[in-house]
Design an enzyme around this catalytic site. Structure first.
Site, short mmCIF file in Angstrom:
data_model
loop_
_atom_site.label_atom_id
_atom_site.label_comp_id
_atom_site.label_asym_id
_atom_site.label_seq_id
_atom_site.Cartn_x
_atom_site.Cartn_y
_atom_site.Cartn_z
N THR A 1 -6.24 -7.01 -6.22
CA THR A 1 -5.56 -6.77 -7.49
C THR A 1 -5.92 -7.78 -8.57
O THR A 1 -6.23 -8.94 -8.28
CB THR A 1 -4.03 -6.83 -7.25
OG1 THR A 1 -3.36 -7.02 -8.51
CG2 THR A 1 -3.62 -7.98 -6.35
N GLU B 1 -3.86 -9.16 -10.29
CA GLU B 1 -2.86 -10.24 -10.22
C GLU B 1 -3.45 -11.51 -9.61
O GLU B 1 -2.93 -12.60 -9.81
CB GLU B 1 -1.64 -9.79 -9.41
CG GLU B 1 -0.70 -8.87 -10.16
CD GLU B 1 -0.02 -9.53 -11.35
OE1 GLU B 1 0.71 -10.51 -11.15
OE2 GLU B 1 -0.22 -9.06 -12.48
N TYR C 1 3.61 -12.36 -4.61
CA TYR C 1 2.77 -11.17 -4.38
C TYR C 1 1.29 -11.53 -4.49
O TYR C 1 0.48 -11.21 -3.61
CB TYR C 1 3.14 -10.08 -5.40
CG TYR C 1 2.14 -8.94 -5.48
CD1 TYR C 1 2.12 -7.93 -4.52
CD2 TYR C 1 1.23 -8.85 -6.55
CE1 TYR C 1 1.21 -6.87 -4.61
CE2 TYR C 1 0.32 -7.80 -6.64
CZ TYR C 1 0.31 -6.82 -5.66
OH TYR C 1 -0.60 -5.79 -5.74
N LYS D 1 -1.66 -11.53 -1.68
CA LYS D 1 -2.88 -10.73 -1.86
C LYS D 1 -4.13 -11.61 -1.88
O LYS D 1 -5.22 -11.16 -1.57
CB LYS D 1 -2.77 -9.92 -3.16
CG LYS D 1 -1.84 -8.71 -3.06
CD LYS D 1 -2.53 -7.54 -2.35
CE LYS D 1 -1.70 -6.27 -2.42
NZ LYS D 1 -2.39 -5.10 -1.85
#
Ligand code: NDP
Ligand code: GDR
Length: 355
Positions: free
Chosen positions: A134, A136, A157, A161
């Protein structure tokens, strides 16, 4: 050519459902992993079962959970996939601040469990593995972000990840596995989860149009995202696994917009123009015609650490895979608002029939 069999974790999510449909269309047999919940959560894939054509017989669902290693080993053993798409995750950034340990377990260790399952079953040479990485991961790294930009994750999160990203790279390098990361920037659509900001806005606009809601409360209106349409990104995931060697790719549109701009365009779809007044927590979005307040800021939606600006550079995916998004920002907003207008109208009709 050998038979194509895909195993998709996170089949009941936005991307899992679109991907299943796409792969069935390409002739794949698709096995989806769904977790047991106390209420039905398969709405996004129910139509695949209902298909009168032979696709229905190539679509199978299995109970499973990313926190349950033995279950994942058994599923891979039984389904013998040629491609695994690991899409399952606790995917909400704000929720990850409330459930950091679970998020690390499902999103980080869950990825390790799948990779280890492949190794335990000695399927390293038989299966291609896609990891749903991602944007992010970039967190506070300044835009534009590409495959060579440093990761600076800003949430539990993103940290989970990050582990998943690197363990995927490590299994590729250590064991020669075909394992690739798709570093996908935000992608949305009519079936996006209702607590992500785009869908929250499109649903609220529809509810306001039908007089069912007065206003919408949002958090950081200045956050900028590179928003694309999920349908385009699903195809990119598949293309990543068809490439002759495993690698990591950014999928993005190369264009960023603020949450405020999303709101403006969404209301424009129902013929309303928003006038913005005030700043920070006191900022309000006002209907220019009636003077009614339609948008207010609620600091409850602020994040302990925010990712302010994500803008992807998809040049590598374009050059190597020939991938490019087709659906632009205005079309995305239009698709979501129009779909929610239809959804809300149908909900109203159903309610009226029962009253
Ligand atoms: P969703 O939140 O819509 O779907 C997540 C899926 O994961 C759901 O099917 C959910 O099941 C499942 N899941 C959650 N926890 C577990 C668990 N412990 N075991 C098994 N399944 C679980 O996400 P999206 O479809 O939007 O995203 C797909 C993937 O791509 C995610 O990994 C996400 O982090 C990542 N991603 C998404 C982007 C986006 O913009 N959409 C961008 C970049 C990456 P249930 O229905 O039961 O909740
Ligand atoms: P994001 O998506 O965090 O980018 O993660 P989200 O839609 O939740 O937030 C985008 C931006 O909007 C701001 N925001 C709000 N967000 C939500 N959810 N609700 C609000 O009311 C609100 N008001 C403002 C947020 O602060 C943020 O800046 C998504 C997920 O799909 C991840 O799984 C995925 O990895 C990334 O996209 C890429």
């Amino acid at each position: 050519m050998s038979k194509k069999v895909a195993l998709i974790t996170g089949i009941t999510g936005q991307d899992g459902a679109y991907l299943a449909e796409f792969l069935l269309g390409k002739g794949y047999t698709v096995h989806g992993v769904k977790r047991r919940s106390s209420s039905f959560n398969s709405a996004r894939v129910d139509h695949l079962y209902a298909d009168p054509h032979e696709t229905a017989t190539r679509f199978h669902m299995h109970y499973g959970d990313m926190t349950d290693a033995t279950n994942l080993i058994r599923l891979i053993q039984e389904t013998r996939p040629s491609e695994i798409y690991n899409l399952a995750a606790q995917s909400h950034v704000q929720v990850s601040f409330e459930t950091p340990e679970y998020t690390a377990n499902a999103d980080g260790l869950g990825t390790l469990r799948l990779l280890e399952a492949i190794r335990i079953l000695k399927m390293e040479r038989d299966v291609r593995f896609y990891q749903a990485s991602t944007s992010e991961l970039y967190g506070s790294s300044p835009p534009p972000q590409s495959e060579s930009t440093a990761f600076e994750p800003c949430s539990p999160y993103a940290a989970a990840k990050l582990y998943a990203y690197w363990i995927t790279v490590n299994y590729r390098e250590a064991y020669g596995m075909y394992a690739s990361n798709g570093i996908l920037f935000n992608h949305e659509g009519p079936t996006r989860g209702e607590t992500f900001v785009t869908r929250k806005i499109s649903r609220a606009v529809a509810a306001i149009k039908y007089g069912l809601q007065d206003k919408i409360y949002l958090g950081n209106l200045d956050a900028k995202r590179d928003w694309g349409h999920a349908r385009d990104y699903i195809e990119g995931m598949w293309q990543i696994l068809q490439h002759d060697k495993p690698d990591d790719f950014v999928l993005a549109t190369g264009e960023a917009h603020s949450v405020r701009e999303f709101v403006d365009l969404a209301f424009a779809e129902i013929g309303m123009k928003i006038r913005w007044e005030g700043s920070d927590e006191a900022e309000k979005g006002i209907d220019a015609a009636s003077g009614k307040v339609l948008v207010e800021v609620d600091p409850r939606y602020y994040r302990p650490t925010e990712v302010e600006y994500l803008l992807g550079d998809p040049a590598k995916a374009r050059r190597v895979l020939g991938w490019k998004h087709r659906i632009g920002f205005p079309e995305l907003v239009r698709d979501m608002v129009r779909s929610d207008l239809a959804v809300v109208a149908e909900e109203q009709n159903r309610k009226n029939r029962h009253d």
